[in-house]
Design a protein around this motif. Sequence first.
Motif, PDB file in Angstrom:
ATOM      1  N   SER A 145       0.827  -1.207   0.000  1.00  0.00           N
ATOM      2  CA  SER A 145       0.000   0.000   0.000  1.00  0.00           C
ATOM      3  C   SER A 145       0.858   1.251   0.000  1.00  0.00           C
ATOM      4  O   SER A 145       2.016   1.234   0.396  1.00  0.00           O
ATOM      5  N   ARG A 146       0.240   2.338  -0.431  1.00  0.00           N
ATOM      6  CA  ARG A 146       0.940   3.623  -0.404  1.00  0.00           C
ATOM      7  C   ARG A 146       1.272   4.014   1.034  1.00  0.00           C
ATOM      8  O   ARG A 146       2.354   4.509   1.316  1.00  0.00           O
ATOM      9  N   ALA A 147       0.348   3.763   1.956  1.00  0.00           N
ATOM     10  CA  ALA A 147       0.596   4.088   3.362  1.00  0.00           C
ATOM     11  C   ALA A 147       1.792   3.301   3.891  1.00  0.00           C
ATOM     12  O   ALA A 147       2.629   3.837   4.622  1.00  0.00           O
ATOM     13  N   GLY A 148       1.879   2.025   3.542  1.00  0.00           N
ATOM     14  CA  GLY A 148       3.015   1.211   3.960  1.00  0.00           C
ATOM     15  C   GLY A 148       4.312   1.718   3.380  1.00  0.00           C
ATOM     16  O   GLY A 148       5.348   1.777   4.062  1.00  0.00           O
ATOM     17  N   PHE A 149       4.278   2.122   2.112  1.00  0.00           N
ATOM     18  CA  PHE A 149       5.462   2.679   1.470  1.00  0.00           C
ATOM     19  C   PHE A 149       5.882   3.969   2.160  1.00  0.00           C
ATOM     20  O   PHE A 149       7.050   4.163   2.494  1.00  0.00           O
ATOM     21  N   GLU A 150       4.916   4.862   2.387  1.00  0.00           N
ATOM     22  CA  GLU A 150       5.235   6.151   3.004  1.00  0.00           C
ATOM     23  C   GLU A 150       5.735   5.983   4.432  1.00  0.00           C
ATOM     24  O   GLU A 150       6.585   6.757   4.886  1.00  0.00           O
ATOM     25  N   ALA A 151       5.229   4.976   5.157  1.00  0.00           N
ATOM     26  CA  ALA A 151       5.719   4.726   6.513  1.00  0.00           C
ATOM     27  C   ALA A 151       7.158   4.222   6.489  1.00  0.00           C
ATOM     28  O   ALA A 151       7.972   4.584   7.336  1.00  0.00           O
ATOM     29  N   ALA A 152       7.473   3.386   5.507  1.00  0.00           N
ATOM     30  CA  ALA A 152       8.828   2.836   5.404  1.00  0.00           C
ATOM     31  C   ALA A 152       9.819   3.856   4.860  1.00  0.00           C
ATOM     32  O   ALA A 152      11.009   3.807   5.196  1.00  0.00           O
ATOM     33  N   PHE A 153       9.341   4.769   4.030  1.00  0.00           N
ATOM     34  CA  PHE A 153      10.221   5.737   3.376  1.00  0.00           C
ATOM     35  C   PHE A 153       9.672   7.152   3.521  1.00  0.00           C
ATOM     36  O   PHE A 153       9.249   7.766   2.538  1.00  0.00           O
ATOM     37  N   PRO A 154       9.671   7.693   4.744  1.00  0.00           N
ATOM     38  CA  PRO A 154       9.146   9.055   4.915  1.00  0.00           C
ATOM     39  C   PRO A 154       9.945  10.055   4.083  1.00  0.00           C
ATOM     40  O   PRO A 154      11.160   9.946   3.967  1.00  0.00           O
ATOM     41  N   GLY A 155       9.232  10.967   3.480  1.00  0.00           N
ATOM     42  CA  GLY A 155       9.891  11.997   2.676  1.00  0.00           C
ATOM     43  C   GLY A 155      10.121  11.603   1.229  1.00  0.00           C
ATOM     44  O   GLY A 155      10.556  12.415   0.427  1.00  0.00           O
ATOM     45  N   ILE A 156       9.825  10.362   0.877  1.00  0.00           N
ATOM     46  CA  ILE A 156       9.951   9.930  -0.518  1.00  0.00           C
ATOM     47  C   ILE A 156       8.566  10.016  -1.146  1.00  0.00           C
ATOM     48  O   ILE A 156       7.683   9.226  -0.846  1.00  0.00           O
ATOM     49  N   ASP A 157       8.381  11.020  -1.993  1.00  0.00           N
ATOM     50  CA  ASP A 157       7.079  11.231  -2.624  1.00  0.00           C
ATOM     51  C   ASP A 157       6.867  10.268  -3.779  1.00  0.00           C
ATOM     52  O   ASP A 157       7.822   9.788  -4.394  1.00  0.00           O
ATOM     53  N   VAL A 158       5.609  10.009  -4.078  1.00  0.00           N
ATOM     54  CA  VAL A 158       5.268   9.301  -5.300  1.00  0.00           C
ATOM     55  C   VAL A 158       4.817  10.337  -6.319  1.00  0.00           C
ATOM     56  O   VAL A 158       4.356  11.419  -5.956  1.00  0.00           O
ATOM     57  N   GLN A 159       4.983  10.010  -7.564  1.00  0.00           N
ATOM     58  CA  GLN A 159       4.666  10.925  -8.649  1.00  0.00           C
ATOM     59  C   GLN A 159       4.347  10.084  -9.882  1.00  0.00           C
ATOM     60  O   GLN A 159       4.578   8.869  -9.880  1.00  0.00           O
ATOM     61  N   PRO A 160       3.831  10.698 -10.935  1.00  0.00           N
ATOM     62  CA  PRO A 160       3.665   9.926 -12.166  1.00  0.00           C
ATOM     63  C   PRO A 160       5.038   9.453 -12.652  1.00  0.00           C
ATOM     64  O   PRO A 160       6.008  10.223 -12.663  1.00  0.00           O
ATOM     65  N   ILE A 161       5.127   8.171 -12.974  1.00  0.00           N
ATOM     66  CA  ILE A 161       6.367   7.599 -13.493  1.00  0.00           C
ATOM     67  C   ILE A 161       6.062   6.807 -14.758  1.00  0.00           C
ATOM     68  O   ILE A 161       4.921   6.433 -15.008  1.00  0.00           O
TER      69      ILE A 161
END
Length: 136
Positions: free
Chosen positions: A35-51
Amino acid sequence: MTCSPWSCTSLRHPWWSGCPPSCRRTPTSEPVVRSRAGFEAAFPGIDVQPIHGDAPAVNIVATSDGELCSDFELATLGPVEWDLAALGPDCAAAYNSAAQGRGMRPLGERVLRVVDAVGMSRAVACLALAPQLPCS
């Protein structure tokens, strides 16, 4: 919206939602890729963007007007590191140099290791299925 077992082609479903089941089920990767929440918890400050979602060098076409990207069916939301997965340290260093000159964040080394591992998991899963492909 069209999803395959390995990736999702809709910007509504980020890159981690399409990780292979083997990757999603490993205890260390599941919270990060599920999940995005899991990703953001593991990597705070790393934004997601269109890729791009599938950015090997073969998807960059040199033209007389400059380089153009092609093959956008895997475009999605994710960390920029996803598009640089498995391209090696020289590519990462070139990206970091360009990012610094533009005031952007450098690549996250931990994020790059995770997306490299996810990419390798996808490759292994595809290779395991190769014997089932029809031969012409």
